[in-house]
Motif scaffolding. Structure first.
Motif, PDB file in Angstrom:
ATOM      1  N   PRO A  45       0.810  -1.218   0.000  1.00 50.63           N
ATOM      2  CA  PRO A  45       0.000   0.000   0.000  1.00 50.63           C
ATOM      3  C   PRO A  45       0.849   1.277   0.000  1.00 50.63           C
ATOM      4  O   PRO A  45       2.052   1.250   0.252  1.00 50.63           O
ATOM      5  CB  PRO A  45      -0.798  -0.100   1.302  1.00 50.63           C
ATOM      6  N   GLU A  78      -3.118   2.995   2.350  1.00 51.61           N
ATOM      7  CA  GLU A  78      -4.300   2.692   1.540  1.00 51.61           C
ATOM      8  C   GLU A  78      -3.878   1.997   0.257  1.00 51.61           C
ATOM      9  O   GLU A  78      -2.772   2.157  -0.226  1.00 51.61           O
ATOM     10  CB  GLU A  78      -5.103   3.950   1.241  1.00 51.61           C
ATOM     11  N   GLY A  79      -4.818   1.219  -0.264  1.00 52.08           N
ATOM     12  CA  GLY A  79      -4.574   0.507  -1.512  1.00 52.08           C
ATOM     13  C   GLY A  79      -3.808  -0.787  -1.292  1.00 52.08           C
ATOM     14  O   GLY A  79      -3.577  -1.215  -0.163  1.00 52.08           O
ATOM     15  N   CYS A  82      -4.079  -3.860   1.504  1.00 55.97           N
ATOM     16  CA  CYS A  82      -4.949  -3.380   2.585  1.00 55.97           C
ATOM     17  C   CYS A  82      -6.433  -3.395   2.211  1.00 55.97           C
ATOM     18  O   CYS A  82      -7.287  -3.497   3.077  1.00 55.97           O
ATOM     19  CB  CYS A  82      -4.560  -1.973   2.991  1.00 55.97           C
ATOM     20  N   THR A  83      -6.737  -3.286   0.945  1.00 58.77           N
ATOM     21  CA  THR A  83      -8.146  -3.199   0.549  1.00 58.77           C
ATOM     22  C   THR A  83      -8.931  -4.457   0.908  1.00 58.77           C
ATOM     23  O   THR A  83     -10.120  -4.382   1.183  1.00 58.77           O
ATOM     24  CB  THR A  83      -8.286  -2.921  -0.953  1.00 58.77           C
ATOM     25  N   SER A  84      -8.275  -5.603   0.947  1.00 60.75           N
ATOM     26  CA  SER A  84      -8.991  -6.845   1.257  1.00 60.75           C
ATOM     27  C   SER A  84      -9.394  -6.939   2.724  1.00 60.75           C
ATOM     28  O   SER A  84     -10.290  -7.694   3.072  1.00 60.75           O
ATOM     29  CB  SER A  84      -8.145  -8.068   0.878  1.00 60.75           C
ATOM     30  N   GLY A  87     -10.584  -2.157   3.510  1.00 57.88           N
ATOM     31  CA  GLY A  87     -11.394  -1.420   2.543  1.00 57.88           C
ATOM     32  C   GLY A  87     -10.595  -0.393   1.762  1.00 57.88           C
ATOM     33  O   GLY A  87      -9.376  -0.345   1.810  1.00 57.88           O
ATOM     34  N   GLU A  88     -11.318   0.438   1.033  1.00 55.10           N
ATOM     35  CA  GLU A  88     -10.695   1.416   0.137  1.00 55.10           C
ATOM     36  C   GLU A  88     -10.205   2.668   0.844  1.00 55.10           C
ATOM     37  O   GLU A  88      -9.364   3.382   0.332  1.00 55.10           O
ATOM     38  CB  GLU A  88     -11.694   1.817  -0.957  1.00 55.10           C
ATOM     39  N   GLU A  89     -10.754   2.972   2.009  1.00 60.93           N
ATOM     40  CA  GLU A  89     -10.398   4.196   2.723  1.00 60.93           C
ATOM     41  C   GLU A  89      -9.041   4.057   3.422  1.00 60.93           C
ATOM     42  O   GLU A  89      -8.658   2.963   3.814  1.00 60.93           O
ATOM     43  CB  GLU A  89     -11.469   4.527   3.758  1.00 60.93           C
ATOM     44  N   CYS A  94      -3.386   0.000   8.461  1.00 58.43           N
ATOM     45  CA  CYS A  94      -2.683  -0.329   7.224  1.00 58.43           C
ATOM     46  C   CYS A  94      -1.358   0.413   7.140  1.00 58.43           C
ATOM     47  O   CYS A  94      -0.594   0.231   6.215  1.00 58.43           O
ATOM     48  CB  CYS A  94      -3.575   0.028   6.044  1.00 58.43           C
TER      49      CYS A  94
END
Length: 124
Positions: A45, A78-79, A82-84, A87-89, A94
């Motif tokens: 991320p 972010e990204g 970490c998204t799994s 989430g996206e925020e 993260c």
């Protein structure tokens, strides 16, 4: 005595080698007969951090009262992997500067680009 944790409060039992063996009903010397499955690696991320001890930090507040430097910083990630989980925020968990408690587990997962949480078990 902490009743809510009984019988798992004994650290020597909790950290014992092969502690999962009885739980998955394998013979006691079967350390090579199973394998934990982890999610695949993905992108690391993007990390963002704020040094709260600096007077010109974007929060407008100065925090420089901790002897452990990690606690005078705030960060997010972010990204990527970490998204799994988060989430996206952007998420503190993260980040690559999270600290305290079990935060080192989340930090290691973010830096590795893969959650360190098993998603399955193969028994041979």
């Amino acid at each position: 005595m902490t009743l809510a944790r009984y019988p798992n409060a004994n650290v020597e039992d909790w950290n014992a080698a092969g502690r999962y063996v009885p739980a998955i009903n394998l013979k006691s010397n079967a350390t090579d007969d199973y394998e934990w499955l982890f999610p695949p690696y993905s992108n690391i991320p993007e990390f963002y951090s704020i040094d709260l001890s600096k007077p010109n930090n974007p929060t407008g507040h100065v925090k420089n009262d901790r002897s452990m430097a990690h606690y005078n910083w705030y960060g997010t990630g972010e990204g990527g992997s970490c998204t799994s989980v988060w989430g996206e925020e952007p998420s503190y968990w993260c980040s690559n500067i999270s600290a305290g408690g079990w935060a080192f587990v989340d930090k290691a997962a973010a830096e590795a680009g893969r959650p360190n949480i098993p998603i399955g078990l193969t028994i041979y």
